[in-house]
Design a protein around this motif. Structure first.
Motif, short mmCIF file in Angstrom:
data_model
loop_
_atom_site.label_atom_id
_atom_site.label_comp_id
_atom_site.label_asym_id
_atom_site.label_seq_id
_atom_site.Cartn_x
_atom_site.Cartn_y
_atom_site.Cartn_z
N HIS A 24 -24.16 -28.66 -9.58
CA HIS A 24 -24.24 -30.25 -9.59
C HIS A 24 -24.31 -30.97 -10.95
O HIS A 24 -25.25 -31.91 -11.12
N TRP A 26 -22.68 -32.86 -14.15
CA TRP A 26 -21.80 -34.03 -14.37
C TRP A 26 -20.33 -33.49 -14.41
O TRP A 26 -19.46 -34.29 -13.92
N HIS A 28 -19.25 -31.06 -12.65
CA HIS A 28 -18.75 -30.70 -11.32
C HIS A 28 -18.13 -32.01 -10.60
O HIS A 28 -17.58 -31.84 -9.43
N ARG A 29 -18.66 -33.06 -10.96
CA ARG A 29 -18.56 -34.35 -10.19
C ARG A 29 -16.86 -35.15 -10.63
O ARG A 29 -16.71 -36.11 -10.30
N ASP A 31 -13.12 -35.61 -11.61
CA ASP A 31 -12.01 -35.42 -10.99
C ASP A 31 -11.06 -34.30 -11.63
O ASP A 31 -11.02 -34.27 -12.75
N THR A 136 -15.74 -25.30 -13.12
CA THR A 136 -16.69 -26.30 -12.46
C THR A 136 -15.93 -26.86 -11.28
O THR A 136 -16.26 -27.83 -10.65
N SER A 237 -11.99 -42.32 -10.45
CA SER A 237 -13.09 -42.92 -10.93
C SER A 237 -13.31 -43.63 -12.39
O SER A 237 -12.54 -42.92 -13.13
N ARG A 239 -15.88 -43.08 -14.08
CA ARG A 239 -16.21 -42.06 -14.85
C ARG A 239 -15.24 -40.96 -15.50
O ARG A 239 -15.12 -40.61 -16.62
N ASP A 240 -14.05 -40.75 -14.51
CA ASP A 240 -13.06 -39.75 -14.98
C ASP A 240 -12.28 -40.55 -16.30
O ASP A 240 -11.73 -39.93 -17.01
#
Length: 265
Positions: A24, A26, A28-29, A31, A136, A237, A239-240
């Protein structure tokens, strides 16, 4: 009469070598395409760097990113130890020099020592970065991301099939090992043991080939034409995008550090 408390259930043994992908953090989230591009780019920069500053900075960066991935230090340290077995072999040969001065003598080579230390630092730095960025995510997502980078289709299919049937081979190996134990086989350092292991490897190869033929024929019957169609897709996103720009900035800083420190190598 009170009943004894129930025994705690034993923790399941990990069967997937990348089971820690279900975390969980950052990382892992992100792309998988962003992580794969960053991993390849930063690894290339670190591998081509020739200065101590780049190696030390990359190792520090790798440790920070690895810590933020929260993969579990026991498992991380175990894999670092496995990688450093090869580094130890490097230290056995590289720092030494065999010369002749009234007889053969073995001495320490300063240049070899420098190279061994530099390669050791860069190896651990690259491994930390790869483990944090690629460890991850699920393995099949990494291959899926490779397809997005227009890697050869046959290579992507080869990776996917290898990962899919690696577990089948492992189960078959476990089944054959249990069959040997049931028949009273006790391994030892003797000719019978090596013959038995050679037979086990031969049986694995033959059964693997037979299974591959059956799977290929079954896929042809279902219309396989060399393309594996994927039903799930990634979602890029903001974030990516931020992560990719940060990786580019870090890579540029490492290149500048390498160029700036080249004069005192």
């Amino acid at each position: 009469m009170s009943q004894p408390p129930p025994k705690p259930k034993p923790k399941p043994k990990p069967t997937d070598p990348l089971q820690h992908a279900a975390g969980h953090s950052w990382l892992h989230r992100l792309d998988p395409r962003a992580k794969l591009g960053a991993a390849l780019g930063l690894s290339l920069v670190v591998a081509l760097g020739q200065s101590w500053a780049v190696a030390l900075a990359a190792l520090g960066l790798g440790l920070v990113v690895l810590a933020s991935a929260r993969l579990g230090w026991s498992r991380v340290l175990g894999r670092l130890a496995a990688v450093n077995i090869f580094v130890v072999l490097l230290w056995v040969f590289l720092p030494w020099r065999l010369g002749w001065n009234n007889g053969w003598h073995l001495g320490l080579d300063p240049e070899g020592l420098r190279l061994a230390l530099l390669i050791s630092l860069k190896t651990n730095a690259v491994f930390c970065l790869l483990l944090a960025l690629l460890g991850t995510g699920r393995v099949e997502n990494i291959f899926h991301a490779l397809a997005h980078y227009h890697a050869p289709q046959k290579l992507v299919n080869l990776f996917l099939f290898f990962y899919r049937y690696l577990h089948v081979l492992r189960r078959e190996h476990a089944r054959l090992t249990w069959a040997l134990k049931v028949r009273g086989f006790v391994p030892g350092n003797n000719l019978r043991t090596w013959r038995t292991y050679a037979s086990l490897v031969g049986v694995l190869l033959v059964r693997g080939y037979d299974r591959a033929e059956r799977v290929y024929q079954a896929m042809l019957c279902r219309g396989f034409t060399g393309t594996l169609w994927l039903l799930d897709h990634f979602h890029w996103s903001r974030r990516d995008t931020i992560f990719c720009w940060a990786a580019v900035a870090v890579g540029a800083a490492l290149i500048a550090l390498n160029l700036g420190s080249a004069s005192w190598i």
